[in-house]
Design an enzyme around this catalytic site. Sequence first.
Site, PDB file in Angstrom:
ATOM      1  N   CYS A  44      14.609 -10.944   2.394  1.00  0.00           N
ATOM      2  CA  CYS A  44      14.068 -11.738   1.284  1.00  0.00           C
ATOM      3  C   CYS A  44      15.194 -12.381   0.480  1.00  0.00           C
ATOM      4  O   CYS A  44      14.993 -13.411  -0.172  1.00  0.00           O
ATOM      5  CB  CYS A  44      13.182 -10.881   0.385  1.00  0.00           C
ATOM      6  N   SER A  48      10.571  -1.112 -14.718  1.00  0.00           N
ATOM      7  CA  SER A  48      11.381  -0.980 -13.511  1.00  0.00           C
ATOM      8  C   SER A  48      12.840  -1.351 -13.729  1.00  0.00           C
ATOM      9  O   SER A  48      13.690  -1.013 -12.907  1.00  0.00           O
ATOM     10  CB  SER A  48      10.790  -1.830 -12.378  1.00  0.00           C
ATOM     11  N   ASP A 108      16.469  -7.760 -15.926  1.00  0.00           N
ATOM     12  CA  ASP A 108      15.289  -7.479 -15.114  1.00  0.00           C
ATOM     13  C   ASP A 108      15.748  -7.099 -13.712  1.00  0.00           C
ATOM     14  O   ASP A 108      16.883  -7.393 -13.313  1.00  0.00           O
ATOM     15  CB  ASP A 108      14.368  -8.697 -15.053  1.00  0.00           C
ATOM     16  N   ASP A 109      14.853  -6.446 -12.955  1.00  0.00           N
ATOM     17  CA  ASP A 109      15.248  -6.001 -11.614  1.00  0.00           C
ATOM     18  C   ASP A 109      15.356  -7.158 -10.637  1.00  0.00           C
ATOM     19  O   ASP A 109      16.131  -7.109  -9.692  1.00  0.00           O
ATOM     20  CB  ASP A 109      14.251  -4.959 -11.087  1.00  0.00           C
ATOM     21  N   CYS A 145       0.818  -1.201   0.000  1.00  0.00           N
ATOM     22  CA  CYS A 145       0.000   0.000   0.000  1.00  0.00           C
ATOM     23  C   CYS A 145       0.854   1.254   0.000  1.00  0.00           C
ATOM     24  O   CYS A 145       2.076   1.206   0.140  1.00  0.00           O
ATOM     25  CB  CYS A 145      -0.942   0.019   1.202  1.00  0.00           C
TER      26      CYS A 145
END
Length: 575
Positions: A555, A393, A460-461, A29
């Site tokens: 992560c 991104s 890619d990110d 959010c």
Amino acid sequence: MEHKRETWMAAMDEDDTHRETKDGAYPKCAVFGVASGNRGPADGQGAQLCYFGLHAQQHRGQESAGVLSMEIHDAVSAASKKRKREEIGKNGDRDLGRGWHSHPNLTALHPRGMQAFRKSNAPTRASPHLHKDFGLVTDVFSKEILSTLKGGCSIGHTRYSTSGSDKTPHNIQPFLVKYKDGHVGLAHNGDISNFRKIQEQFVKAGTLFHSTSDSELILHLISRSQKKTQPEQVLEALSMLEGAFSILIITERYFFAGRDPNGFRPLHMAVLEKSKSDIKEAPEHANPQFCFASETCAFDLIGAKFLREVEPGELICIDLNNCAKTSDFKSYRLPRKYGISPCIFEYVYFARADSYIFGSAVDDVRYRSGQQLAREAPVPRGDNVVVIPVPTSANAAALGFANECQKMGYKCRYDLGLVRNNYVGRTFITPGQADRALKVRRKFGVSKRVVEGNIIVMVDDSIVRGTTSMRLVTLLKEHGAKEVHFRSASPPVKNPCFFGMDFPDPKELIANKHADTKGIAQQIGAKTLSYLSWEGLKSAVMETKPSSKTWCGACFTGNYPVPVPTGKTNKLHDW
């Protein structure tokens, strides 16, 4: 409205391609708020600014949106008094301060878009106005709806839910309740890691919960506090929390902006000052408007001047009766147990490229990540090597990667081989048509000029599940790519996040399915695959001189800066 909600939810269940997501990784959010001394019925800019602020942060959550404004009647401006006198005609000499009140619908956490309705001579001093629903910001709000959200102070929220049980209207924020000291509204970004422990205490005490969101817990802590003043109540409540929270709280007198001691999620402050001509034309609206947002791109849209970060562990308290300048604000500090550790994945993917978070420009971090990736895993030797990003991104990372490879003597060029369709929208696909390849083709197109007959190095990110990566590799080969190599501008994602991001189950993460990168490359169909190292990512971030020297990369590493209870899953909201 019910049909609209059912349509939206059905669309989400059928097809997730309308979301701006990274292969199963979702931000949860964004928040936006406006605090100002202009709080009367004629001061309706708060909700409008929230609308634009949320729209600029739509990438952080596309499931639902809401705005809560606070209208204070003992602060009626001269302009509104004049207008009211004209309306009441013969009774123009009556005491407007007492005669013009609103009686709000105080059904706590009502599942539908709530708005206050007027009732003469009601005893309340303030009228909160709340509207929220499923959908994008532009779907939830119209000009007519915004006109009903009166008052110069407001908070807003846009959100993505993390589990099936969370797809309920009761969880849409902002939340609004009334307790012994008046109305209180809340908008929260993050996850409370000690949610279960505190929740169990409330359940044993017989507390009723209206939602399955950990954000509601904060309201219960405030309402049950024995402290005398609202600043003390809020400070006590937030001091009991662990985990991630960037939070905006609005009451009839105060506006609060707080950030957890670790500083997991970003939160920033800006000011929107009135021009001299505006002040001259409407001196009753001369007070500046102080804005708070998860990302600074929201300030750029409305023309607000960025002031500073809300610091990790800081609670800013604004007395709305005395807020002409920042020196009038009070700043409290929450107790710190575990150090400072902003989320480094904000830089990798979730934040918008033109935002400035944790003291650094997101675009700059990504460019430098690409440069570091080139030093660790450059392009293959050969002719006709083309570096392409996975838009959008990874654009900056791919550019940095290509430029650094060229500096190192490798023959390659940067180009745009994939074209993203920004107008995918929502479609209803029957089970027989639900082809995963069709979904990626709807989202991406391929430039044959760039791809056909060339060696493609796709940057890619990050790689999460690997499903999108695999489809893109296949798509490039179908359009004539001679070879496809894959480079990730971040380390392998192996662990769940408990601090405000939603990753798939660890068993679904492609990095956990293979012993090495060769196995991953084989699964996605790439000739070679390389990740940026954890040390390389941190080095790229630190080159930009951010506000923090330590980071949460759980992560990637599995090292959580805040304890996570044994047996806890990443679905915090499942009761």
